[in-house]
Write a protein that holds these residues in place. Structure first.
Motif, PDB file in Angstrom:
ATOM      1  N   ILE A  60       0.753  -1.313  -0.027  1.00 53.49           N
ATOM      2  CA  ILE A  60      -0.027  -0.023  -0.060  1.00 53.49           C
ATOM      3  C   ILE A  60       0.828   1.237  -0.038  1.00 53.49           C
ATOM      4  O   ILE A  60       1.415   1.380   0.945  1.00 53.49           O
ATOM      5  N   LYS A  61       0.760   2.036  -1.006  1.00 52.19           N
ATOM      6  CA  LYS A  61       1.394   3.262  -1.190  1.00 52.19           C
ATOM      7  C   LYS A  61       0.452   4.440  -0.514  1.00 52.19           C
ATOM      8  O   LYS A  61      -0.615   4.571  -0.669  1.00 52.19           O
ATOM      9  N   GLN A  62       1.349   5.487  -0.013  1.00 54.90           N
ATOM     10  CA  GLN A  62       0.665   6.668   0.615  1.00 54.90           C
ATOM     11  C   GLN A  62       0.942   7.742  -0.040  1.00 54.90           C
ATOM     12  O   GLN A  62       1.964   8.188  -0.408  1.00 54.90           O
ATOM     13  N   SER A  63      -0.081   8.831  -0.456  1.00 59.57           N
ATOM     14  CA  SER A  63       0.111   9.840  -0.694  1.00 59.57           C
ATOM     15  C   SER A  63      -0.347  10.925   0.266  1.00 59.57           C
ATOM     16  O   SER A  63      -1.977  10.797   0.386  1.00 59.57           O
ATOM     17  N   HIS A  64       0.227  11.971   0.757  1.00 60.60           N
ATOM     18  CA  HIS A  64      -0.497  12.701   1.725  1.00 60.60           C
ATOM     19  C   HIS A  64      -0.345  14.146   1.371  1.00 60.60           C
ATOM     20  O   HIS A  64       0.601  14.462   0.662  1.00 60.60           O
ATOM     21  N   GLY A  65      -1.556  15.101   1.484  1.00 62.98           N
ATOM     22  CA  GLY A  65      -1.517  16.212   0.993  1.00 62.98           C
ATOM     23  C   GLY A  65      -3.066  17.076   1.596  1.00 62.98           C
ATOM     24  O   GLY A  65      -3.767  16.136   2.001  1.00 62.98           O
ATOM     25  N   GLY A  66      -3.097  18.194   1.587  1.00 66.60           N
ATOM     26  CA  GLY A  66      -4.393  18.966   1.835  1.00 66.60           C
ATOM     27  C   GLY A  66      -5.366  18.127   1.010  1.00 66.60           C
ATOM     28  O   GLY A  66      -5.383  17.835  -0.342  1.00 66.60           O
ATOM     29  N   SER A  67      -6.608  17.869   1.441  1.00 65.41           N
ATOM     30  CA  SER A  67      -7.554  16.769   0.754  1.00 65.41           C
ATOM     31  C   SER A  67      -7.981  17.321  -0.456  1.00 65.41           C
ATOM     32  O   SER A  67      -8.319  16.681  -1.602  1.00 65.41           O
ATOM     33  N   SER A  68      -8.294  18.689  -0.449  1.00 66.76           N
ATOM     34  CA  SER A  68      -8.595  19.578  -1.835  1.00 66.76           C
ATOM     35  C   SER A  68      -7.558  19.186  -3.047  1.00 66.76           C
ATOM     36  O   SER A  68      -7.903  18.810  -4.041  1.00 66.76           O
ATOM     37  N   ARG A  69      -6.440  19.393  -2.570  1.00 67.10           N
ATOM     38  CA  ARG A  69      -5.049  19.135  -3.375  1.00 67.10           C
ATOM     39  C   ARG A  69      -5.080  17.883  -4.172  1.00 67.10           C
ATOM     40  O   ARG A  69      -4.873  17.379  -5.098  1.00 67.10           O
ATOM     41  N   GLN A  70      -5.406  16.708  -3.170  1.00 66.32           N
ATOM     42  CA  GLN A  70      -5.369  15.448  -3.358  1.00 66.32           C
ATOM     43  C   GLN A  70      -6.338  15.197  -4.523  1.00 66.32           C
ATOM     44  O   GLN A  70      -6.062  14.482  -5.342  1.00 66.32           O
ATOM     45  N   ALA A  71      -7.751  15.785  -4.285  1.00 64.35           N
ATOM     46  CA  ALA A  71      -8.577  15.564  -5.112  1.00 64.35           C
ATOM     47  C   ALA A  71      -8.273  16.047  -6.372  1.00 64.35           C
ATOM     48  O   ALA A  71      -8.394  15.200  -7.571  1.00 64.35           O
ATOM     49  N   ARG A  72      -7.719  17.193  -6.713  1.00 65.02           N
ATOM     50  CA  ARG A  72      -7.220  17.751  -8.110  1.00 65.02           C
ATOM     51  C   ARG A  72      -6.250  16.962  -8.381  1.00 65.02           C
ATOM     52  O   ARG A  72      -6.390  16.756  -9.793  1.00 65.02           O
ATOM     53  N   ALA A  73      -5.525  16.152  -7.688  1.00 66.06           N
ATOM     54  CA  ALA A  73      -4.340  15.703  -8.190  1.00 66.06           C
ATOM     55  C   ALA A  73      -4.913  14.363  -8.883  1.00 66.06           C
ATOM     56  O   ALA A  73      -4.481  13.879 -10.091  1.00 66.06           O
ATOM     57  N   ILE A  74      -5.875  13.776  -8.361  1.00 71.93           N
ATOM     58  CA  ILE A  74      -6.675  12.536  -8.781  1.00 71.93           C
ATOM     59  C   ILE A  74      -7.127  13.155 -10.154  1.00 71.93           C
ATOM     60  O   ILE A  74      -7.157  12.279 -11.141  1.00 71.93           O
ATOM     61  N   LEU A  75      -7.867  14.120 -10.074  1.00 69.59           N
ATOM     62  CA  LEU A  75      -8.474  14.674 -11.324  1.00 69.59           C
ATOM     63  C   LEU A  75      -7.683  14.919 -12.378  1.00 69.59           C
ATOM     64  O   LEU A  75      -7.820  14.462 -13.721  1.00 69.59           O
TER      65      LEU A  75
END
Lengths: 334, 283, 278
Positions: A60-75
């Protein structure tokens, strides 16, 4: 020359899929900023359980950041199989912009797909020199508060909403006075970091501010980590229920064939073993046996829900957090 | 464009081969790596329309960020103008023990990754850091202030002035200086009247490069700046924040302004260099 | 001693002024440039050698080192080839638009790394210009290794060309023209005449390019997605550890980058001496 260039391009394009194929099963959990230590404990527990049950080794890999930022990264193409966020709206974004998660994602797992919850609490310096007891102390001109940027951090948005709810109650529902209250609160923040962890660093390592406002879990984590600095926890008279929603990112997991593992991983968060680790890390959980065992850790506090005070997340987003909303008025335009 | 260029190339009977190959390679590379992404940026900001563009780049917060960035970059450049000139002079004109080491040290800011420089500077100048404590006693706060931003910019752009002035100073003919010295001029006067006019174009070029680099610096600054809107938020960081807020329009509009500034500084530098070369040829 | 000859009246000052200037230069450089390097090692070793070793050998740190090296290994040769082609074109031929081309080649040098990241995001991101196409063909560029290589390619593209162009301009084309006139082929001329003349400058440019590729932070941070042990380069890993309650670990990771930087400086100094001797 051109052939070399195209060879290089082919190499570049082929490196990442190759690397992914080498490992058996790998899932990526995109999470909020301050969940680093939490998942560092959850992941080995889950992989061990999974190995015992199925004999399969997973990573399991982890990526952490502000959660809005993470959502954008997924988009933008970050290949996360699951999200473990601290805000419902950030998963809604994944649903609305391109159907990354199921329409009914909140019904795919129990408790509105939130395995645990927390609340914004205060961390003050040794001896509480400024006598901070409640939200009303944070708008005093002599008090400096530290929390991250509400534009990028779900954590900070809960702080904003909790303060707003508190002020609304004090002012008997007068929106203008509540807005004025959060405006004064934001004006007392010397540094806005993009994620919760950077705010912690600012408060703890750099000695900025009189009070750090972040999730109860982080507040306790810091006190434990920096025992020598004698930080004290203050739980305000009222706070907001912060849900930590989870979802399988179907679009990614479907493509990578990791749906079953991803679902099992999120289910694990609801199991007794998972809830135990969550509670160990000062997150409030739902499992009765675990609640009973850790009763002493979690002081009683009056929690309001976003649905009660603000009429739901959609309304909050439209009124407060959208471009030109109330947050923009009190935060950017001051 | 390639075909046209090729035709011109063929007409002017070249002795050396490889025009087509190198022209093709260079143009392809520049087009793919530099121009195509830039076109994406311009296209994105064209979508916003001139009114929207103006509104985005003249918003209160954006203007404040521009002001912080320009102010800090100006101070950083002013410091480096003096420091760089001093170091170039010391390294060219004097012999002393450890000179080679001092010379090598000048390149540290370029060799050191900016993020590493950022954490190091922050640790050093924070209120509980080695230098921070001293400044604190003097009542000076550096970390999380514009001073800190300027410091980080000054550090990362320090080698520009030294490295542009150094070679010019080395190539300076000593005869004029000797002549003026024999005629009884003071060293200060010689420097001002005889030496400085010759190194002036290089000095200016170095400062322009340092300034351009400071405007765009990100890694070193974000650790020390503290991300405080209206006070210590730099333009690059604002672009980053706008991206994190899904606000692509604002991010690209501000990016265009940064880009235009960089381009303008670069053009000015090239013009200066051309001027300097012409000057040198005449002299 | 190569002190500036000074008039007799100022003789007593002639030694004081250099001493003052040298002293000032040394003190400023030590405080301003060398101290940050010292602080990195001091912080990294503040909890002892064992902790330092454990931090540097942590799997995520090792992976970050590996990833950083992979990026440099791909990016630097590509940019060396580009630099050679561009320098040959610019210095050996005259054609309209040459000045503009030079400006375009140098442009990435003065673009903010963040802007570099943004333009690639706008091109290759899922919401970007080529996003739909890439998604339809299941090609992943952003938040994966290719994107990180591309932005690094962008920010380091001018380094080799910038070193070669001035040198090849000064050297002129006489030797090459003679070789060609005497019947040598283009490649022979390049290998036997040009390359020996420019090899140190080429290497010098490659060293600078490598240093920047290894240390790039801003542009890469826009397109990386920060996946631990996967898309975390060393500079990003430093930031991550820094926000992980693990300042000592961050500084330990930073020492590896600092050591690379110091090696770069030594290489650079050696190459410079070679260049000077020519």
């Amino acid at each position: 020359m051109k052939r070399i260039a195209s060879l290089a391009a082919a190499f570049v394009l082929s490196v990442s899929p190759l690397a992914a194929q080498d490992k058996p099963v790998e899932i990526l959990n995109a999470s909020y900023d301050i969940a680093r230590e939490l998942f560092a404990q959850i992941n080995p527990a889950f992989t061990a359980t999974w190995k015992a049950k199925t004999g399969q080794t997973i990573e399991i890999k982890q990526s952490h950041g502000g959660s809005s930022r993470q959502a954008r990264a997924i988009l933008e193409g970050l290949q996360a199989d699951v999200v473990t966020f601290n805000q419902v709206t950030d998963i809604d974004v994944l649903r609305d912009k391109g159907g990354y998660v199921a329409r009914d994602w909140q019904r795919r797992f129990p408790n509105n797909a939130s395995p645990y919850y927390s609340l914004p609490a205060f961390l003050v310096r040794k001896g509480n020199p400024k006598g901070i007891r409640d939200w009303s102390d944070l708008v005093r001109p002599d008090v400096q508060s530290v929390f991250p940027n509400p534009k990028t951090s779900g954590n900070a948005r809960y702080t904003y909403l909790a303060a707003y709810a508190f002020a609304l109650e004090q002012a008997q529902g007068d929106q203008a006075r509540a807005q004025d209250f959060v405006k004064r609160l934001l004006a007392n923040v010397p540094v806005f970091d993009t994620g919760g962890r950077a705010a912690t660093t600012t408060f703890v390592e750099r000695g900025i501010g009189d009070v750090l406002i972040t999730f109860e879990a982080e507040v306790n984590g810091i006190r434990k980590e920096y025992g020598d600095k004698g930080f004290e926890i203050v739980v305000p008279s009222l706070s907001i229920l912060a849900e930590f929603p989870v979802a399988v990112v179907d679009k990614v997991a479907g493509k990578r064939g990791t749906e079953a593992t991803a679902k099992a991983y999120l289910d694990f968060l609801y199991s007794q073993a998972g809830q135990e680790i969550l509670a160990e890390n000062y997150n409030r959980v739902h499992h009765p046996a675990v609640i009973e065992r850790h009763k002493g850790r979690f002081p009683a506090v009056r929690l309001v829900r976003v649905e009660e005070v603000f009429g739901g997340w959609d309304k909050v987003t439209a009124e407060h957090f959208a471009e030109g909303g109330i947050l923009d008025k009190v935060f950017v335009k001051r | 464009m390639t075909a046209a260029a090729l035709r011109i190339g063929l007409r002017s009977r070249r002795v050396l081969p490889g025009f087509g190959l190198t022209m093709g390679t260079t143009l392809t590379y520049v087009a793919l790596v530099v121009l195509l992404p830039l076109a994406a940026l311009l296209l994105k900001s064209a979508e916003i329309g001139p009114d929207g563009f103006l509104r985005l780049v003249t918003g209160e917060r954006a203007l404040a960020a521009f002001q912080v960035t320009l102010t800090a970059a100006a101070f950083a450049t002013a410091f480096n103008a003096a420091y760089g000139l001093l170091m170039a002079w010391v390294l060219v004109r004097y012999e002393f023990a450890g000179k080679r080491i001092l010379d090598a040290l000048m390149d540290i800011p370029f060799a050191l990754p900016t993020a590493v420089a950022g954490v190091a500077l922050t640790a050093l100048y924070a209120a509980n850091g080695w230098f921070g404590q001293l400044f604190e006693m003097a009542g000076l706060k550096i970390v999380y202030t514009v001073t800190g931003v300027a410091l980080a910019m000054a550090f990362t752009s320090a080698p520009f002035v030294v490295r542009t002035v150094q070679p010019v100073l080395e190539s300076l003919q000593p005869d004029i200086e000797e002549a003026s010295a024999t005629l009884g001029a003071y060293p200060g006067v010689i420097f001002r009247r005889v030496i400085y006019p010759v190194i002036f174009p290089a000095h200016l070029t170095g400062c322009a490069l340092a300034f351009a680099r400071s405007l765009g610096e990100f890694g070193a600054v974000i650790f020390i700046a503290g991300n405080l809107p209206f006070k210590t938020e730099i333009v690059s960081l604002l672009v980053f924040i706008r991206l994190e807020e899904y606000d692509y329009a604002a991010a690209s509009a501000i990016a265009v302004v940064l880009l235009a500034t960089a381009f303008a500084v670069l053009l000015a530098t090239n013009a200066l260099q051309a001027l300097a070369q012409r000057h040198a040829r005449k002299g | 001693m190569s002190d500036v000859a000074s008039p007799p009246i100022a003789a007593h000052r002639s030694r004081a002024v250099p001493r003052l200037l040298i002293g000032l230069g040394v003190v400023l450089t030590l405080a301003f440039v060398a101290m940050p390097v010292a602080v990195i090692f001091a912080q990294a070793l503040s909890k002892g050698l064992a902790v330092y070793r454990a931090n540097v050998l942590a799997p995520d740190t090792l992976h970050a080192i590996y990833l950083t090296v992979v990026i440099a290994v791909v990016v630097v040769p590509v940019n060396m080839l580009f630099g050679l082609a561009a320098a040959w074109l610019i210095t050996r031929f005259a054609f309209p638009g040459r000045k503009l081309l030079v400006t375009l080649i140098e442009l990435p040098f003065s673009i903010s790394p963040i802007v570099a990241g943004v333009i690639y995001l706008l091109l290759y991101g899922a919401q970007g210009l080529l996003g739909p196409f890439l998604e339809a063909h299941d090609i992943r560029i952003m938040f994966a290794l290719p994107g990180m290589m591309l932005v690094t390619l962008f920010v380091t593209s001018p380094f080799v060309a910038r070193e070669l162009i001035p040198l090849m301009q000064v050297q002129g084309a006489d030797q090459e023209e003679a070789a060609v006139t005497l019947g040598a082929s283009g490649w022979q001329t390049f290998w036997r005449v040009t390359l020996p003349n420019i090899r140190w400058a080429l290497l010098y440019g490659a060293v600078l390019c490598t240093a920047r590729a290894i240390g790039e932070f801003g542009a890469v941070s826009v397109v990386s997605g920060n996946v631990r042990g996967e898309t975390n380069t060393l500079p990003l890993h430093v930031e991550l550890l820094y926000h992980d309650y693990n300042a000592v670990g961050a500084f330990a990771a930073a020492t590896t980058l600092t050591l690379i930087a110091l090696v770069t400086l030594v290489l650079k100094a050696l190459l410079e001496r070679r260049l000077e001797r020519r």
